[in-house]
Each structure stands twice: as C-alpha cells, then as structure tokens.
Design a protein around this motif. Structure first.
Motif, PDB file in Angstrom:
ATOM      1  N   SER A  57       0.720  -1.244   0.121  1.00  0.00           N
ATOM      2  CA  SER A  57      -0.236   0.024  -0.109  1.00  0.00           C
ATOM      3  C   SER A  57       1.084   1.369   0.148  1.00  0.00           C
ATOM      4  O   SER A  57       0.753   2.253  -0.588  1.00  0.00           O
ATOM      5  N   ARG A  58       2.028   1.303   0.840  1.00  0.00           N
ATOM      6  CA  ARG A  58       2.799   2.400   0.828  1.00  0.00           C
ATOM      7  C   ARG A  58       3.761   2.618  -0.385  1.00  0.00           C
ATOM      8  O   ARG A  58       3.707   3.752  -0.820  1.00  0.00           O
ATOM      9  N   GLU A  59       4.241   1.578  -0.923  1.00  0.00           N
ATOM     10  CA  GLU A  59       5.221   1.527  -2.046  1.00  0.00           C
ATOM     11  C   GLU A  59       4.873   1.047  -3.028  1.00  0.00           C
ATOM     12  O   GLU A  59       5.609   1.062  -4.110  1.00  0.00           O
ATOM     13  N   GLY A  60       4.151   0.284  -3.289  1.00  0.00           N
ATOM     14  CA  GLY A  60       3.680  -0.511  -4.493  1.00  0.00           C
ATOM     15  C   GLY A  60       4.399  -1.605  -4.591  1.00  0.00           C
ATOM     16  O   GLY A  60       5.221  -2.040  -3.543  1.00  0.00           O
ATOM     17  N   PRO A  61       4.239  -2.607  -5.659  1.00  0.00           N
ATOM     18  CA  PRO A  61       5.074  -3.788  -5.622  1.00  0.00           C
ATOM     19  C   PRO A  61       6.385  -3.523  -5.895  1.00  0.00           C
ATOM     20  O   PRO A  61       6.968  -2.750  -6.392  1.00  0.00           O
ATOM     21  N   PRO A  62       7.312  -4.389  -5.148  1.00  0.00           N
ATOM     22  CA  PRO A  62       8.870  -4.418  -5.440  1.00  0.00           C
ATOM     23  C   PRO A  62       8.965  -4.421  -6.870  1.00  0.00           C
ATOM     24  O   PRO A  62       8.421  -5.248  -7.685  1.00  0.00           O
ATOM     25  N   VAL A 100       3.539 -12.062  -7.080  1.00  0.00           N
ATOM     26  CA  VAL A 100       2.927 -11.806  -8.582  1.00  0.00           C
ATOM     27  C   VAL A 100       1.486 -11.951  -8.808  1.00  0.00           C
ATOM     28  O   VAL A 100       0.892 -11.291  -9.670  1.00  0.00           O
ATOM     29  N   SER A 101       1.050 -12.539  -7.837  1.00  0.00           N
ATOM     30  CA  SER A 101      -0.612 -12.797  -7.874  1.00  0.00           C
ATOM     31  C   SER A 101      -1.347 -11.487  -7.558  1.00  0.00           C
ATOM     32  O   SER A 101      -2.560 -11.405  -8.014  1.00  0.00           O
ATOM     33  N   ARG A 102      -0.753 -10.556  -7.112  1.00  0.00           N
ATOM     34  CA  ARG A 102      -1.404  -9.210  -6.653  1.00  0.00           C
ATOM     35  C   ARG A 102      -1.842  -8.540  -8.114  1.00  0.00           C
ATOM     36  O   ARG A 102      -1.022  -8.251  -8.766  1.00  0.00           O
ATOM     37  N   ALA A 103      -2.891  -7.992  -8.119  1.00  0.00           N
ATOM     38  CA  ALA A 103      -3.407  -7.323  -9.417  1.00  0.00           C
ATOM     39  C   ALA A 103      -3.038  -5.852  -9.452  1.00  0.00           C
ATOM     40  O   ALA A 103      -3.390  -5.207  -8.602  1.00  0.00           O
ATOM     41  N   ALA A 104      -2.275  -5.420 -10.548  1.00  0.00           N
ATOM     42  CA  ALA A 104      -2.136  -3.799 -10.564  1.00  0.00           C
ATOM     43  C   ALA A 104      -3.276  -3.380 -11.170  1.00  0.00           C
ATOM     44  O   ALA A 104      -4.294  -3.995 -11.660  1.00  0.00           O
TER      45      ALA A 104
END
Length: 194
Positions: A57-62, A100-104
C-alpha cells in the motif's frame, strides 16, 4: 504458422548448486526440442521482501516482483521444479507467487497465472524426492486457475543423481524429465490453437 509457445522455467530455490535448478534445465531442453521458446529464470535475480500488504500500500510492488510478473504474463506456461521444505514448498517460491498474484490497477485478476499451463517436478536428497511439496504447489496453482499437467517427476536421493555436466546419471530418468518439458510444450500449443 502460429507463434511458438513461450515457456518460463524456474526452480523454487536460490541456492547456486540447487538440484532443482539442474532439473528444471533438463525439462526446459525437452520443451525446446518440441519447438517452444523457453526462458530459464533464477529467483535469486528477483529478490523480494516478504509479502506485506502494508508495504504494498505504501510503496507498491517491489521492482523485482513487477519484472517477474512481466515475464510470467508474457509466458504461455511454466516449468517449475520445487524443492521440498518441511513437507511443503520453499518460502522463496511462495513469496514470489504471492507478490506476482497481486493485480495492478487495470489488470485482470491473476493475469500471470489464469488459464496458463504448468508442469511440476522436484529433486531432493530425501527418499520421496520432494513429492509432498508438489502436492501443495499443485493445489496453489490450481487455485490460481492454472492448468497443471498430471505428469510430474520427483527425484529421490538427488544429491547422487546428477553428472558433473548437469545430466541425470540414469538415462531413462533424464529422458522422462525432458519428456515433461516436451509434453508441456505440446499441450500448451494445442490450447493456444483453441
């Protein structure tokens, strides 16, 4: 003629001399012989922090998770060799799957996994060859809407199974692992044609 099948091959291990990295390369060669374009990736090159929704939530995906996700989205299927840690899959593999499973934003859910194919294998010094971990990995990938082929290989006493050049000492076993890659390429090609 249709575009060639694009496969991504990787092991759920970061260790330099990983038995599973050796095994996945054999299956990748079988897929190439069947006409697939295969990219072999090393999860060590995609170092990610432990999945943390507050961090996301703070930084987005690495950045490494985004890079791996792009590779996976561009692939039609996966060749995965998974070590067994405490009767399950490795933390590095589970963490990669979770990120990787997290939807952008604007991305369909499970874009890197849904409808894609996978073939599984494992190598372990133990007597079961990593088989228990494959049960868990199969369940995870199935829940991500993947088509996981029923064929798989678990190589026991794998610390004694490889030649210095990475081939399996048992020629029949080596051929059976190559056949996994070949089978994945064949099935994925047929599904792409539908």
């Amino acid at each position: 003629m249709s575009d060639p099948v694009q496969l991504l091959a990787f092991a759920g291990s970061t260790r330099t001399q990983s038995l599973n990295k050796k095994l996945v390369k054999i299956a990748a060669e079988g897929a190439r012989k069947a006409g697939a374009v295969v990219t072999v990736a090393d999860l060590r090159d995609f170092a990610m922090p432990l999945f943390d929704e507050d961090l996301e939530s703070r930084e987005g995906p690495p950045p490494c998770a985004t890079q791996l996700k792009k590779l996976m989205i561009a692939s039609d299927g996966f060749i995965i060799s998974s070590p067994e840690y405490n009767s399950s899959i490795s933390a590095v593999l589970k963490n990669a799957i979770d990120w990787v499973s997290r939807a952008a934003a604007g991305e369909r859910p499970l874009a890197a996994f849904s409808g894609k194919t996978a073939v599984l294998m494992a190598a372990s010094p133990g007597a079961l060859g990593g088989l228990r971990g494959l049960v868990h990995l199969r369940a995870i990938l199935g829940n991500l809407n993947m088509i996981v082929l029923p064929e798989q290989r678990a190589i026991p006493t794998a610390h004694q199974a490889f030649e210095g050049d990475g081939r399996l000492k048992d020629a029949t076993l080596h051929e059976s692992v190559e056949a996994l890659g070949h089978r994945l390429a064949f099935v994925t090609r047929k599904l792409k044609a539908v």
